[in-house]
Design a protein around this motif. Structure first.
Motif, short mmCIF file in Angstrom:
data_model
loop_
_atom_site.label_atom_id
_atom_site.label_comp_id
_atom_site.label_asym_id
_atom_site.label_seq_id
_atom_site.Cartn_x
_atom_site.Cartn_y
_atom_site.Cartn_z
N LYS A 1 -0.54 8.42 -8.40
CA LYS A 1 -1.70 8.60 -7.53
C LYS A 1 -1.20 8.90 -6.12
CE LYS A 1 -2.72 3.94 -5.78
NZ LYS A 1 -3.76 2.89 -5.66
N GLU A 2 -2.01 9.64 -5.40
CA GLU A 2 -1.68 9.97 -4.02
C GLU A 2 -2.54 9.15 -3.07
OE1 GLU A 2 -2.03 14.11 -3.22
OE2 GLU A 2 -0.29 14.66 -4.44
N THR B 1 3.00 9.70 -2.67
CA THR B 1 2.73 9.69 -4.10
C THR B 1 3.37 8.45 -4.70
OG1 THR B 1 2.69 12.11 -4.24
CG2 THR B 1 3.07 10.91 -6.29
N HIS B 2 2.58 7.63 -5.36
CA HIS B 2 3.07 6.42 -6.02
C HIS B 2 3.12 6.69 -7.53
CE1 HIS B 2 2.51 4.51 -2.18
NE2 HIS B 2 1.20 4.73 -2.21
N MET C 1 6.99 8.45 -3.12
CA MET C 1 7.60 9.67 -2.61
C MET C 1 6.69 10.30 -1.57
SD MET C 1 8.65 11.25 -6.32
CE MET C 1 7.01 10.88 -6.97
N MET C 2 7.28 10.76 -0.49
CA MET C 2 6.50 11.47 0.52
C MET C 2 6.15 12.86 0.04
SD MET C 2 7.23 11.77 4.60
CE MET C 2 7.00 10.00 4.74
N TYR C 3 7.08 13.46 -0.73
CA TYR C 3 6.85 14.78 -1.29
C TYR C 3 6.99 14.71 -2.81
CZ TYR C 3 7.79 15.96 3.58
OH TYR C 3 7.77 16.00 4.94
N VAL D 1 1.54 -0.85 -8.97
CA VAL D 1 1.82 -0.18 -7.70
C VAL D 1 2.00 -1.21 -6.59
CG1 VAL D 1 0.82 1.28 -5.89
CG2 VAL D 1 0.73 2.02 -8.28
N SER D 2 1.13 -2.22 -6.57
CA SER D 2 1.26 -3.27 -5.56
C SER D 2 2.60 -4.00 -5.69
CB SER D 2 0.10 -4.27 -5.69
OG SER D 2 -1.13 -3.63 -5.45
#
Length: 402
Positions: A273-274, A283-284, A309-311, A379-380
């Motif tokens: 997910k973004e 982006t996770h 990730m940033m990209y 994600v957390s």
């Protein structure tokens, strides 16, 4: 047949006479005794032939022992007058023939007392011949060996492996060979001019060693080709067992080898997910992937990984959220990556009460809800773990066929 202990024979396989470089401060060394050397070579011929006849070790080790024996025999023949050189070959053939008909086991089926020493002696010759391939195939001799690029690549890998395995012990064989190569470079160039440049004249005192150098070139080259063929076939068989090796990833470089721990990223379950905040877009990603011993068909476990990730194209490192159970079971880990196989009982009961036309859509919605719950939780957890580790510390390297 009597086999002298392998410890005695190991002393034989030091540097050839033409490679010996005396310390100028040392007293004059004793002249080599051709009769004593021939006796030792005959014993090595017996040991090698016994190992070959009784299958005490791999054929490539036997070939290594035979190769060193051939080189040492050529060196011995260079010491004696031409009229008696045939006696060297005759004595070695007689030694080999004496093994014919020997029993490979004792009457009660147990190993012969000398089997272990003989086996270890012959096996020891393998790395010594690899040192020959390495040193004599280098620029010191003008790269005289004729190997294909595929053979050269296979040999380079094996040389690196042997150097790592033997450590400083490797130079027990390599250093005398370097001395030999430097001393006989003109002979090697004349025998195999390889770089298009004219060869320097051969000093008169080396002419007697021309036959020895010729044997060394031909024998070492043939051994190298045999090793390369074996390693290439091993790699081909390994890749055939693995299938598409690019489906797997390792946890570090140089780890995509047989029986190494890998993960099958080609069949991983991945959910992403973004998000966007004041720091920008991120982006996770949560990934469930099975672990294998490379080349073995059955998985040996699983691991749930997370990264931010940033990209999207970044190959960012991962953190491990769960592995092989513990707080989280496999089903929960799969759900977090978007793979929901089983619905909870109350949800199944609710869906079963719906009209048939609505059940499929309701089932998909329930799966999405379950996956989202687990995914958000993971994600957390991943973000907290990333803070502790400074952004992740597990880098995956995709395996390649080469």
């Amino acid at each position: 047949m009597k086999l002298i202990g392998a410890a005695l024979c190991l002393a034989l396989l030091g540097e050839p006479v033409l490679a010996q470089a005396a310390d100028p401060r040392a007293p004059e060394p004793a002249a080599p005794n051709p009769n004593a050397i021939l006796a030792e070579l005959s014993n090595v011929a017996k040991i090698t032939e016994a190992a070959k006849t009784c299958n005490w070790t791999d054929p490539i080790n036997v070939l290594a022992s035979e190769s060193i024996l051939a080189i040492r025999a050529a060196d011995l023949k260079a010491m004696v007058i031409p009229e008696v050189r045939g006696q060297v070959d005759a004595a070695l053939e007689q030694a080999k023939a004496s093994v014919a008909g020997m029993a490979c086991k004792q009457p009660d089926g147990t190993d012969l007392p000398q089997q272990h020493q003989a086996k270890m002696f012959v096996m020891d010759q393998y790395w010594r011949m690899i040192a020959h391939v390495d040193v004599l195939g280098s620029l010191r001799w003008g790269e005289v060996f004729r190997y294909t690029p595929e053979e050269r690549a296979a040999l380079d890998k094996e040389i690196a492996h042997i150097k790592e395995f033997k450590g400083y012990g490797y130079y027990e064989a390599a250093n005398p060979l370097e001395t030999l190569a430097e001393k006989t470079q003109t002979l090697a160039c004349r025998e195999r001019p390889s770089n298009g440049k004219p060869c320097r004249p051969v000093p008169a005192e080396l002419e007697n060693n021309a036959a020895t150098v010729k044997i060394m070139i031909e024998t070492t080259e043939a051994f190298g080709k045999a090793v390369a063929a074996e390693k290439i076939k091993e790699q081909q068989d390994f890749l055939a067992a693995v299938g598409d090796i690019t489906q797997f990833s390792a946890f570090k470089d140089e780890a995509c080898k047989a029986d190494m721990l890998v993960v099958k990223t080609g069949e991983a379950r991945v959910k992403s997910k973004e998000t966007e905040d004041t720091l920008g877009k991120m982006t996770h990603q949560v990934m469930f992937v099975e672990k294998f011993r490379l080349g073995k068909p059955q998985p040996i476990g699983w691991v749930l990984l997370f990264r931010s990730m940033m990209y999207a194209g970044d190959n960012a490192p991962y953190v491990v959220i769960a592995e092989d159970g513990g707080e989280w079971d496999e089903e929960s880990a799969r759900m977090g990556a978007g793979e929901v196989k089983n619905l909870y009982d109350e949800q199944k009961a609710r869906i079963a009460s719906l009209p048939p036309g609505e059940r499929q859509k309701a089932s998909e919605a329930a799966q999405d809800a379950i996956s989202k719950t687990y995914f958000d939780n993971f994600v957390s957890m991943g973000l907290m773990q990333s803070i502790k580790t400074g952004g992740g510390n597990l880098k995956l390297v995709q395996c390649a066929a080469d």
